[in-house]
Design a protein around this motif. Structure first.
Motif, PDB file in Angstrom:
ATOM      1  N   PRO A   2      -6.789   7.460   0.523  1.00  0.00           N
ATOM      2  CA  PRO A   2      -6.484   7.946  -0.822  1.00  0.00           C
ATOM      3  C   PRO A   2      -6.573   6.893  -1.922  1.00  0.00           C
ATOM      4  CG  PRO A   2      -4.509   7.956   0.560  1.00  0.00           C
ATOM      5  CD  PRO A   2      -5.650   7.575   1.439  1.00  0.00           C
ATOM      6  N   ASP A   3      -6.539   5.618  -1.562  1.00  0.00           N
ATOM      7  CA  ASP A   3      -6.658   4.578  -2.592  1.00  0.00           C
ATOM      8  C   ASP A   3      -7.244   3.315  -1.970  1.00  0.00           C
ATOM      9  OD1 ASP A   3      -4.597   3.419  -1.155  1.00  0.00           O
ATOM     10  OD2 ASP A   3      -3.051   3.975  -2.587  1.00  0.00           O
ATOM     11  N   MET A   4      -7.586   2.361  -2.829  1.00  0.00           N
ATOM     12  CA  MET A   4      -8.241   1.138  -2.339  1.00  0.00           C
ATOM     13  C   MET A   4      -7.372   0.406  -1.328  1.00  0.00           C
ATOM     14  SD  MET A   4     -11.146   1.259  -3.388  1.00  0.00           S
ATOM     15  CE  MET A   4     -11.797  -0.264  -2.727  1.00  0.00           C
ATOM     16  N   ILE A  20       1.689   4.182   4.218  1.00  0.00           N
ATOM     17  CA  ILE A  20       3.029   4.711   3.937  1.00  0.00           C
ATOM     18  C   ILE A  20       2.903   6.075   3.267  1.00  0.00           C
ATOM     19  CG2 ILE A  20       5.128   4.327   2.553  1.00  0.00           C
ATOM     20  CD1 ILE A  20       4.346   1.312   2.521  1.00  0.00           C
ATOM     21  N   ILE A  21       3.724   7.029   3.672  1.00  0.00           N
ATOM     22  CA  ILE A  21       3.924   8.213   2.808  1.00  0.00           C
ATOM     23  C   ILE A  21       5.380   8.151   2.369  1.00  0.00           C
ATOM     24  CG2 ILE A  21       3.842  10.711   2.543  1.00  0.00           C
ATOM     25  CD1 ILE A  21       1.826  10.870   4.800  1.00  0.00           C
ATOM     26  N   SER A  22       5.576   8.030   1.061  1.00  0.00           N
ATOM     27  CA  SER A  22       6.942   7.894   0.545  1.00  0.00           C
ATOM     28  C   SER A  22       7.312   9.172  -0.218  1.00  0.00           C
ATOM     29  CB  SER A  22       7.028   6.647  -0.327  1.00  0.00           C
ATOM     30  OG  SER A  22       8.318   6.488  -0.828  1.00  0.00           O
ATOM     31  N   THR A  23       7.016   9.225  -1.500  1.00  0.00           N
ATOM     32  CA  THR A  23       7.296  10.462  -2.248  1.00  0.00           C
ATOM     33  C   THR A  23       6.268  11.540  -1.919  1.00  0.00           C
ATOM     34  OG1 THR A  23       5.846   9.898  -4.100  1.00  0.00           O
ATOM     35  CG2 THR A  23       8.132   9.104  -4.228  1.00  0.00           C
ATOM     36  N   GLY A  24       5.168  11.147  -1.305  1.00  0.00           N
ATOM     37  CA  GLY A  24       4.121  12.106  -0.946  1.00  0.00           C
ATOM     38  C   GLY A  24       3.162  12.415  -2.080  1.00  0.00           C
TER      39      GLY A  24
HETATM   40  C1  R5P Z   1       0.579   2.183  -1.793  1.00  0.00           C
HETATM   41  O1  R5P Z   1      -0.377   1.633  -2.201  1.00  0.00           O
HETATM   42  C2  R5P Z   1       0.658   2.730  -0.394  1.00  0.00           C
HETATM   43  O2  R5P Z   1      -0.472   2.367   0.342  1.00  0.00           O
HETATM   44  C3  R5P Z   1       0.844   4.230  -0.379  1.00  0.00           C
HETATM   45  O3  R5P Z   1      -0.319   4.847  -0.893  1.00  0.00           O
HETATM   46  C4  R5P Z   1       2.003   4.639  -1.211  1.00  0.00           C
HETATM   47  O4  R5P Z   1       3.114   3.871  -0.890  1.00  0.00           O
HETATM   48  C5  R5P Z   1       2.324   6.107  -1.033  1.00  0.00           C
HETATM   49  O5  R5P Z   1       3.398   6.396  -1.847  1.00  0.00           O
HETATM   50  P1  R5P Z   1       3.759   7.885  -2.267  1.00  0.00           P
HETATM   51  O6  R5P Z   1       3.855   8.683  -1.006  1.00  0.00           O
HETATM   52  O7  R5P Z   1       5.076   7.728  -2.965  1.00  0.00           O
HETATM   53  O8  R5P Z   1       2.684   8.373  -3.180  1.00  0.00           O
END
Ligand code: R5P
Length: 295
Positions: free
Chosen positions: A173-175, A226-230
């Motif tokens: 989903p991101d770099m 990590i999935i935190s807030t999603g």
């Molecule tokens: C941040 O760069 C991490 O790799 C995750 O993309 C991020 O922590 C995900 O966080 P959230 O689930 O809150 O969007």
């Protein structure tokens, strides 16, 4: 490791990781003991080892999700183990908190990862962790002066995908997720794409998806550490669905899932799979054997 070496090592289950520590002890063939912890009414932490640790090499096992009380426990347990005559004290932190705070984002702000590491450096002899969020730091040695080992769940995630998901296309989903997404895709030998994310606040992210991605008959596998807030996954799932993606899997190493993130993602129809670095109902990938081999 010989039997003598194993007899000399004890795996201590701290409050956040008792089950994981038990598994780890059985995989490593070492004795498991539980750390007796309680809270006084004013919030202070009290703890005791349930057996002596004199002459032992102590492995404190504590995953640092919801980290603050758990860190205090580690600080006190490490100091106490040394006072009780432990020969060495190591921390096994399957999830290492604070690593995303790796620079002063605002003037005068704490670089919390560095502060946390500074305290641990003075208390323990080494740390073993899994897929720490290394973004601006290239390695743990930038903040730890003690032995610091970063394991990765890449192989186990790739095995899971190979065994359970047909026709995968991996998407990061991101770099920052590129390191996991690309490595897993290489191990499987499948297509990979990495998207561009912009985060405005913890709750507000935007992600750009390439309209030309061909998702026909594909299982879209989103991989992140990590999935935190999603919100990261939710934004991508929305876009994937818009361009025709049907079967969607979200795989992460560390399942933090705060603020109902898991339910929100499930309601969007995506499957969720995580490693057991934090205890969560989405845990499908067991990393304890990999850690056991390090002990
Ligand atoms: C941040 O760069 C991490 O790799 C995750 O993309 C991020 O922590 C995900 O966080 P959230 O689930 O809150 O969007």
């Amino acid at each position: 490791m010989g039997d003598k070496g194993k007899a000399n090592k004890v795996i201590v289950g701290c409050s956040g990781s008792t089950d994981f520590a038990k598994k780890l002890a059985s995989k490593a063939g070492c004795r498991f003991i539980v750390l007796d912890t309680r809270k006084f009414p004013d919030g202070e932490t009290n703890l005791r080892f349930t057996t002596g640790v004199k002459g032992k090499v102590v492995y404190l096992v504590q995953s640092l999700y919801n980290p603050n009380d758990k860190l205090i426990e580690v600080f006190f347990a490490a100091k106490t183990a040394k006072e009780l005559g432990a020969k060495g004290v190591f921390l096994v932190a399957p999830y290492l908190s604070y690593m995303r705070q790796d620079k002063r984002f605002r003037p005068y702000e704490a670089i919390s990862s560095r502060a946390m590491a500074y305290i641990l450096n003075g208390l323990i002899d080494g740390i073993i962790t899994i897929d720490p969020h290394l973004h601006r730091y290239k390695s743990l040695s930038e903040i730890f002066t003690i032995k610091a080992k970063a394991l990765t769940a890449d192989d186990l995630i790739a095995d899971y995908v190979k065994k359970n998901i047909k026709h995968p296309i991996i998407i990061g989903p991101d770099m920052e997720s590129y390191q996991w997404a690309r490595t897993v895709a290489e191990k499987i030998g499948c297509e990979v794409d990495v998207l561009k994310k912009k985060r405005y606040t913890p709750e507000h992210v935007t992600i750009k998806i390439k309209e030309k991605l061909d998702l026909k008959n594909k299982s879209v596998v989103l991989i992140d550490d990590i999935i935190s807030t999603g919100h990261t996954m939710i934004e991508v799932i929305r876009d994937i669905k818009r361009i025709g993606g049907k079967r969607i899997y979200c795989i992460c190493v560390h399942a933090l899932f705060v603020e109902g993130a898991y339910e929100k993602i499930r309601r969007m129809g995506a499957n969720v799979v995580s490693c057991n670095t934090t205890p969560h109902k989405s845990n499908r990938i067991d990393v304890s054997g990999m850690v056991g081999r390090e002990i």
